[in-house]
Scaffold this motif. Sequence first.
Motif, short mmCIF file in Angstrom:
data_model
loop_
_atom_site.label_atom_id
_atom_site.label_comp_id
_atom_site.label_asym_id
_atom_site.label_seq_id
_atom_site.Cartn_x
_atom_site.Cartn_y
_atom_site.Cartn_z
N MET A 170 0.76 -1.11 0.06
CA MET A 170 -0.06 -0.05 0.15
C MET A 170 0.81 1.37 -0.09
SD MET A 170 -2.65 1.33 2.84
CE MET A 170 -4.01 0.01 2.27
N TYR A 171 0.27 2.21 -0.78
CA TYR A 171 1.18 3.65 -0.66
C TYR A 171 0.16 4.58 -0.74
CZ TYR A 171 0.51 3.79 -5.85
OH TYR A 171 0.11 3.59 -6.95
N PHE A 172 0.22 6.10 -0.34
CA PHE A 172 -0.45 7.08 -0.12
C PHE A 172 0.17 7.94 -1.08
CE2 PHE A 172 -1.09 4.52 3.55
CZ PHE A 172 -2.33 4.91 4.12
N GLU A 173 -0.95 8.65 -1.82
CA GLU A 173 -0.51 9.87 -2.39
C GLU A 173 -1.17 11.34 -2.11
OE1 GLU A 173 -1.74 9.37 -6.58
OE2 GLU A 173 0.01 7.79 -6.84
N ASN A 174 -0.34 11.87 -1.13
CA ASN A 174 -0.74 13.39 -0.64
C ASN A 174 0.12 14.34 -0.67
OD1 ASN A 174 0.30 12.71 1.76
ND2 ASN A 174 -1.40 11.93 2.64
N ARG A 175 -0.09 15.49 0.02
CA ARG A 175 1.09 16.58 0.22
C ARG A 175 2.06 15.83 1.13
NH1 ARG A 175 -2.28 21.88 1.50
NH2 ARG A 175 -3.29 20.47 2.92
N VAL A 176 1.73 15.27 1.97
CA VAL A 176 3.00 14.62 2.84
C VAL A 176 3.90 13.79 2.17
CG1 VAL A 176 3.56 13.62 5.02
CG2 VAL A 176 1.66 15.34 4.98
N THR A 177 3.15 12.99 1.69
CA THR A 177 4.18 11.70 0.86
C THR A 177 4.69 12.59 -0.36
OG1 THR A 177 2.46 10.86 -0.29
CG2 THR A 177 2.71 9.78 1.60
N SER A 178 4.23 13.38 -1.04
CA SER A 178 4.92 13.88 -2.01
C SER A 178 6.09 14.78 -1.72
CB SER A 178 3.80 14.68 -2.90
OG SER A 178 4.54 15.39 -3.91
N ALA A 179 5.98 15.47 -0.42
CA ALA A 179 6.78 16.72 -0.12
C ALA A 179 8.12 15.97 0.52
CB ALA A 179 6.40 17.52 0.81
N LEU A 180 7.85 14.73 1.18
CA LEU A 180 8.74 13.95 1.87
C LEU A 180 9.50 12.94 1.06
CD1 LEU A 180 7.32 14.00 5.58
CD2 LEU A 180 8.69 15.91 4.28
N GLY A 181 9.06 12.57 0.23
CA GLY A 181 9.53 11.41 -0.62
C GLY A 181 9.35 10.10 -0.14
N ILE A 182 8.00 9.96 0.65
CA ILE A 182 7.87 8.66 1.14
C ILE A 182 6.65 7.92 0.82
CG2 ILE A 182 9.04 9.25 3.48
CD1 ILE A 182 6.41 9.87 4.79
N SER A 183 6.41 6.57 1.00
CA SER A 183 5.15 6.15 0.50
C SER A 183 3.89 5.81 1.67
CB SER A 183 5.55 4.59 0.01
OG SER A 183 6.19 3.92 0.98
N ILE A 184 4.52 5.93 2.99
CA ILE A 184 3.40 5.79 3.95
C ILE A 184 3.55 7.13 4.89
CG2 ILE A 184 2.89 4.18 5.74
CD1 ILE A 184 2.44 2.93 3.22
N PRO A 185 2.66 7.62 5.16
CA PRO A 185 2.71 9.15 5.96
C PRO A 185 2.51 8.85 7.49
CG PRO A 185 0.31 8.74 5.01
CD PRO A 185 1.21 7.55 4.59
N ILE A 186 3.50 8.08 8.02
CA ILE A 186 3.69 7.72 9.14
C ILE A 186 5.22 8.16 9.71
CG2 ILE A 186 4.01 6.06 11.08
CD1 ILE A 186 1.90 4.19 9.52
N LEU A 187 5.22 9.17 10.81
CA LEU A 187 6.70 9.62 11.18
C LEU A 187 6.81 8.86 12.46
CD1 LEU A 187 5.78 11.64 9.12
CD2 LEU A 187 7.11 13.50 10.33
N SER A 188 8.19 8.66 12.86
CA SER A 188 8.40 8.47 14.25
C SER A 188 8.66 9.57 15.12
CB SER A 188 9.49 7.04 14.30
OG SER A 188 10.64 7.84 13.83
N ALA A 189 8.20 9.58 16.18
CA ALA A 189 8.45 10.71 17.16
C ALA A 189 9.96 10.72 17.45
CB ALA A 189 7.55 10.66 18.44
N PRO A 190 10.43 12.00 17.44
CA PRO A 190 11.83 12.12 17.80
C PRO A 190 12.20 12.07 19.13
CG PRO A 190 11.05 14.51 17.16
CD PRO A 190 9.94 13.31 17.08
N MET A 191 12.17 10.92 19.81
CA MET A 191 12.05 10.55 21.21
C MET A 191 13.69 10.66 21.74
SD MET A 191 9.32 7.87 21.74
CE MET A 191 9.77 7.06 20.01
N GLY A 192 13.97 11.60 22.32
CA GLY A 192 15.51 11.65 22.74
C GLY A 192 15.80 10.60 23.69
N TRP A 193 17.11 9.88 23.26
CA TRP A 193 17.67 8.58 24.06
C TRP A 193 16.67 7.49 23.51
CZ3 TRP A 193 21.95 9.96 25.62
CH2 TRP A 193 22.14 11.41 26.10
#
Length: 311
Positions: free
Chosen positions: A1-24
């Motif tokens: 599965m892949y998504f087509e929207n402004r997030v995936t297009s701008a970031l060059g990814i196929s799935i609009p899921i980010l991991s939180a930038p958790m310190g340590w």
Amino acid sequence: MYFENRVTSALGISIPILSAPMGWVARAELVAAVSEAGGMGLVPGSLSLEEVRSDIRGVRERTDKPFGINVPLLFAKDPRVIDMVIDEGVRFITTSAGSPATYTPMLKAAGLTVYHVVPSLVAALKAVAAGVDGLIVEGNEGAGFKSPREVSTTVLVPLVASRVNVPVIAAGGIVDGRSLASVLALGAEGVQMGTRMLASRESAVHQNIKAAVVAAAETDTVLINRAVGRPMRVLRTELSNRLENMEDPDVISVLAQVTTLYYGGDLESSLAQLGQVAGRIDEVLSVAEIFERTLTEFRDVVRELAQSARD
């Protein structure tokens, strides 16, 4: 599965899921695994300059997929991290905990895509006015430092999405395909997962922390530090219960021991920053399994809704 929207297009990814930038927590292995799965892993820019640089290079050794970095403007240990991000050729940055007007022009001039984390509509409008490319809209149910004026993800996401013309990524309470479907229906074009990724096999934290997530009920987090206007959502422990009842708890000195907690596994040594969604996590999975299950459930939920809405 892949998504087509402004997030995936701008970031060059196929799935609009980010991991939180958790310190340590979000070290190179976890960040790279998220990007390899088709999402966007985020390096935490809150550590020392040397550690951040090492993590960036460690991710590159593990994947050739896009990844980004978060810089919490008020908490970054070294302001030179912004120059280092540009020099290292990172193309996507999220900023938080500070004014987006401070570095957004410089970052965009260097060719980076810039998203800013916001806890309110007012903050969202200021960030858009500062020129950011998108927003991460974070509800109060998420982990870590929160706005003293509490608003849930389900209220905040549709409100902000209806008032801005940039893409919105929802954060806080996102854990699976059902929650992904819900916030996309509310106007988001992507999600950020924190606690779910902390309880992954690739997460850097001790097994005791992951076990605590699996064992947690939905009521097992608490907002401490409210009296001083800097509430923080953490796992409920004997330590957090004591701090909750103090008028001016010394949270910063307690957080200074966080590596003993995350790497040593002593739950009473510091504060584990977890979201309420810990109550919906019942096993530790690999990042690949998290993505697979999330997308399968998302597809099934959307299909069921479409069938139930037939004329």
